[in-house]
Design a protein around this motif. Structure first.
Motif, mmCIF file in Angstrom:
data_model
loop_
_atom_site.group_PDB
_atom_site.id
_atom_site.type_symbol
_atom_site.label_atom_id
_atom_site.label_comp_id
_atom_site.label_asym_id
_atom_site.label_seq_id
_atom_site.Cartn_x
_atom_site.Cartn_y
_atom_site.Cartn_z
ATOM 1 N N GLN A 175 22.693 85.198 37.335
ATOM 2 C CA GLN A 175 23.159 84.023 36.335
ATOM 3 C C GLN A 175 22.204 82.926 36.447
ATOM 4 O O GLN A 175 21.885 82.213 35.284
ATOM 5 C CB GLN A 175 24.576 83.668 36.785
ATOM 6 N N ILE A 179 20.397 81.195 33.435
ATOM 7 C CA ILE A 179 20.482 79.487 33.323
ATOM 8 C C ILE A 179 18.919 79.295 33.223
ATOM 9 O O ILE A 179 18.723 78.251 32.216
ATOM 10 C CB ILE A 179 21.200 79.057 34.418
ATOM 11 N N ARG A 182 17.835 79.643 29.677
ATOM 12 C CA ARG A 182 18.676 78.731 28.633
ATOM 13 C C ARG A 182 17.927 77.157 28.950
ATOM 14 O O ARG A 182 17.711 76.562 27.929
ATOM 15 C CB ARG A 182 20.095 78.425 29.153
ATOM 16 N N GLU A 344 16.912 62.538 36.719
ATOM 17 C CA GLU A 344 17.792 61.384 36.622
ATOM 18 C C GLU A 344 19.110 61.783 37.663
ATOM 19 O O GLU A 344 19.929 60.631 37.910
ATOM 20 C CB GLU A 344 18.414 61.338 35.165
ATOM 21 N N ASN A 345 19.249 62.860 38.078
ATOM 22 C CA ASN A 345 20.328 63.096 39.026
ATOM 23 C C ASN A 345 19.808 63.347 40.159
ATOM 24 O O ASN A 345 20.821 63.658 41.287
ATOM 25 C CB ASN A 345 21.541 63.837 38.502
ATOM 26 N N TYR A 349 22.082 64.178 44.490
ATOM 27 C CA TYR A 349 22.151 65.314 45.457
ATOM 28 C C TYR A 349 21.609 65.067 46.972
ATOM 29 O O TYR A 349 22.412 65.534 47.845
ATOM 30 C CB TYR A 349 21.687 66.412 44.777
ATOM 31 N N ILE B 179 21.885 59.681 31.719
ATOM 32 C CA ILE B 179 21.781 60.985 31.860
ATOM 33 C C ILE B 179 22.511 61.645 30.653
ATOM 34 O O ILE B 179 21.982 62.969 30.110
ATOM 35 C CB ILE B 179 22.656 61.515 33.294
ATOM 36 N N ARG B 182 20.003 61.481 27.938
ATOM 37 C CA ARG B 182 19.130 62.466 27.967
ATOM 38 C C ARG B 182 19.113 63.812 27.438
ATOM 39 O O ARG B 182 18.523 64.692 26.880
ATOM 40 C CB ARG B 182 18.433 62.481 29.587
ATOM 41 N N LEU B 183 20.670 64.413 27.872
ATOM 42 C CA LEU B 183 21.260 65.501 27.503
ATOM 43 C C LEU B 183 21.426 65.588 25.892
ATOM 44 O O LEU B 183 20.930 66.523 25.413
ATOM 45 C CB LEU B 183 22.298 65.695 28.249
ATOM 46 N N SER B 186 18.139 66.179 24.185
ATOM 47 C CA SER B 186 17.732 67.437 24.597
ATOM 48 C C SER B 186 18.130 68.508 23.432
ATOM 49 O O SER B 186 17.597 69.586 23.341
ATOM 50 C CB SER B 186 17.658 68.075 26.068
ATOM 51 N N ASP B 302 28.264 70.953 24.128
ATOM 52 C CA ASP B 302 26.928 71.293 24.684
ATOM 53 C C ASP B 302 26.941 70.996 26.251
ATOM 54 O O ASP B 302 26.282 72.140 26.999
ATOM 55 C CB ASP B 302 25.905 70.738 24.014
ATOM 56 N N TYR B 303 27.153 69.859 26.504
ATOM 57 C CA TYR B 303 27.034 69.526 28.088
ATOM 58 C C TYR B 303 28.247 68.873 28.501
ATOM 59 O O TYR B 303 28.649 67.935 27.896
ATOM 60 C CB TYR B 303 25.836 68.507 28.280
ATOM 61 N N LEU B 338 26.110 63.758 40.012
ATOM 62 C CA LEU B 338 26.532 63.880 38.389
ATOM 63 C C LEU B 338 26.272 65.223 38.108
ATOM 64 O O LEU B 338 25.000 65.274 37.868
ATOM 65 C CB LEU B 338 25.745 62.774 37.702
ATOM 66 N N ASP B 339 27.028 66.383 38.266
ATOM 67 C CA ASP B 339 26.709 67.660 37.725
ATOM 68 C C ASP B 339 26.609 67.550 36.313
ATOM 69 O O ASP B 339 27.372 67.291 35.652
ATOM 70 C CB ASP B 339 27.837 68.485 38.505
ATOM 71 N N ILE B 340 25.629 68.566 36.098
ATOM 72 C CA ILE B 340 25.359 68.973 34.609
ATOM 73 C C ILE B 340 26.068 70.228 34.372
ATOM 74 O O ILE B 340 25.545 71.266 34.865
ATOM 75 C CB ILE B 340 24.029 68.710 34.338
ATOM 76 N N ILE B 342 27.078 73.412 31.993
ATOM 77 C CA ILE B 342 27.149 74.239 30.884
ATOM 78 C C ILE B 342 27.783 75.239 30.605
ATOM 79 O O ILE B 342 28.349 75.492 31.854
ATOM 80 C CB ILE B 342 25.356 74.394 30.481
ATOM 81 N N GLU B 344 27.313 78.182 30.870
ATOM 82 C CA GLU B 344 26.759 79.233 31.875
ATOM 83 C C GLU B 344 26.955 79.114 33.387
ATOM 84 O O GLU B 344 26.861 79.783 34.187
ATOM 85 C CB GLU B 344 24.814 79.406 31.793
ATOM 86 N N ASN B 345 27.281 77.790 33.678
ATOM 87 C CA ASN B 345 27.444 77.413 35.204
ATOM 88 C C ASN B 345 28.894 76.943 35.515
ATOM 89 O O ASN B 345 29.242 76.658 36.623
ATOM 90 C CB ASN B 345 26.300 76.536 35.787
#
Lengths: 356, 356
Positions: A175, A179, A182, A344-345, A349, B179, B182-183, B186, B302-303, B338-340, B342, B344-345
């Motif tokens: 996976q 990703i 993508r 940006e993030n 983390y 963010i 930005r997303l 995109s 999308d996000y 700040l988790d992105i 989608i 797929e995850n």
DNA sequence: TTCATTCGTGTGTGCGAACACATATTTTAT
DNA sequence: ATAAAATATGTGTTCGCACACACGAATGAA
């Protein structure tokens, strides 16, 4: 919420049965008459009794040795410092409960160091093992001996399903390739050429690499993108000079590449190459290592996929802890979040997991 | 590695002084003759004695009451079930140490329910408080009383810096807007129009909203994109019918919108609207609530940006735990990742944090 | 000098659970 | 029927620490 803490004595009073007998049903030790057993089990259930871990640990007085077999970090900020930190965090939290961890580091490019460490571990005869089974054959031999001795072991970072670990804590590698595709396709036009770049020296387990690639291609297939847009380059080194040379060679022959997916944690090398030669090619890579953080911030890397390295370590030790003290068996596969990291993030983390 | 654990008894044997006296010097309780005190202190130092936290906790039998003041889950969707879960996880882990948590839920659209709960909390006079200070004025009043009584409090989800909490655990809201921009950019062409969509009923703290918007606009500024491409629509409800009506009205007047940023967790509503009317507009939203997960999987969203809700709760209680038992003061601000998210995850985030 | 304080110190009990051991009850063999 | 064996259940001690209490010695006031 939960207010009163129920103790064994409470169960004893409630059922009019002595604590000794109750202890027996809790630990499945000795014989207990069916009717009392039933009564006790019901009471435990009804009063929602959970043994006090502190008292248990104190009374047991037992230590649990856990050996951790992971690669050395060749330099700080390297990938493996992150799972290590997770294990240390968990270790600090569990040390009062008698969990004692000991690290055994091996050289990622030298199976013999791996074997040597497995022997040391077997000498210590620990209660549990956490390992990154990066060498398939050697891991198999090791694990076999652990199994003989009934020593539980959990895999982190990479899985070998046949070896039947207590649990696997790590990414769904296939996976992660998906990703990556993508993300790369969100920054390049999908009718343009993309490059999958493998770099490695020595004999890492290549099954992961092929899985990643499969996932990547899968994205193209599922989205009706022409798979022949994908090219693959494998460089047998992570040495900067060699990588640069090979990249030069490749790019000269393949001018139409617009995006690169780097399948290890060296995306920053590629980014640096691009910057140096003022090439506008987008980059997606793996792992939140120091150089990649820099690459993100400077803009040479667009996306990094991070596989929750700190949590992998934490969860691994936690899994053993729960097994030892609660006899709680984990689920076989614990896939970690695949974090999508951008400029940006990224800081969040880093910061959040460095404060213990 | 540490071999033997030193106990008070060891110190007693070593110094030929009774454990009672040793206890006295450890706790600075009662009088001890200078020579014995010195002898004991030296022994403690020399043998590197550290009191066993488990035994101490067990013997003390002291409970720490922590009140948790968060919204009920009726709306918005399930969001608050996630921080709640994090608190519960931590609560389970710390309960043997005497940490007792009690939830006080308030209605997100009714300050009086908030006030009522703060009064209940003050009645209980707890040892610590975790709260989401969503009503600025009321929180201020509450916190003032806590301060008078020296009760530590931590903020989650949203911060009011002036109120000087022990720690804030939550997102950097401004950055989350950045963010989002930005997303969104995109997936749409940045010369196209984008919409910031606010939805709320009642009196949520609007400072968060304006911060988010500022962050969003900031992205445009920093990237040299024309800020007039941004439009803002505020709907005073989250009721589907009303939202749909308002969206219809707006889209008819503004046909050129290609992307929407939904500033609360109702992105799924917008996605549903688009699907229903076969409109091709991209959507970015917040929070991993059930409906948004569906929206991601169906492709209407999308996000999603998720602000580590489970960890917020966990970390909040952990922060108090460390304060109580180790007297360890936390850093003032603990920004969460700040988790992105989608399509797929998304599953990994759900699964990983639902296995305790 | 005598009795009451104060000081200095040791002993004992409890926290909740684990486990060894002792005792009670039932079953089996003779 | 009775002893022996097997099963079922209760009691007591221990883990490391905190704290209440007891008690002797030193000090002070009368």
């Amino acid at each position: 919420m939960q207010n009163k803490k129920i103790t064994i004595q409470d169960i004893a009073n409630y059922t009019n049965i002595s604590v000794g007998t109750i202890d027996r049903v809790i630990h499945k030790r000795g014989k207990v008459s069916p009717d009392k057993r039933k009564k006790i089990e019901e009471a435990i259930d009804k009063l929602n009794f959970n043994p006090n871990l502190l008292a248990r640990t104190l009374a047991l007085g037992k230590d649990f040795f856990v050996c951790v077999l992971i690669p050395t970090e060749t330099y700080p900020g390297q990938y493996w410092s992150l799972p290590k930190r997770g294990i240390e965090d968990a270790g600090a939290q569990f040390k009062d409960f008698g969990i004692i961890t000991k690290r055994y580091l091996f050289n990622l490019f030298d199976e013999s160091s791996f074997i040597a460490q497995t022997n040391s571990i077997l000498d210590l005869n620990p209660d549990g093992v956490i390992l990154a089974p990066l060498f398939t054959k050697e891991s198999s031999l090791f694990v076999e001996k652990l199994k003989e001795r009934n020593i539980p072991y959990v895999f982190i970072d990479s899985n070998i399903p046949e070896l039947d670990s207590l649990s696997y804590i790590g990414p769904d590698v296939k996976q992660s390739g998906f990703i990556a595709a993508r993300l790369l396709n969100s920054v390049i036009r999908s009718d343009k050429k993309a490059l999958i770049l493998n770099m490695f020296k020595g004999i890492e387990n290549s099954s992961a690499l092929s899985q990643i690639e499969a996932g990547f291609r899968n994205y193209y297939k599922e989205n009706g993108i022409n798979g022949s847009n994908i090219q693959v380059l494998t460089i047998n080194s992570t040495d900067k000079e060699i990588v640069f040379r090979e990249l030069t060679k490749f790019y000269i022959k393949n001018k139409e590449i617009t995006g690169v997916f780097v399948t290890n944690s060296e995306a920053h090398l590629v980014a640096e190459f691009h910057t140096l030669h003022e090439i506008n090619i987008r980059v997606v890579g793996f792992d939140l290592v120091k150089e990649n953080i820099g690459g993100l911030k400077l803009g040479g890397i667009d996306y990094v996929i991070s596989q929750s390295p700190v949590q992998q370590g934490y969860r691994a030790l936690q899994t053993l802890f729960k097994l030892f003290l609660y006899k709680e068996s984990p689920v076989k596969i614990q896939y970690v979040p695949l974090d999508i990291i951008i400029k940006e993030n990224v800081d969040f983390y880093i910061d959040f997991y460095s404060q213990t």
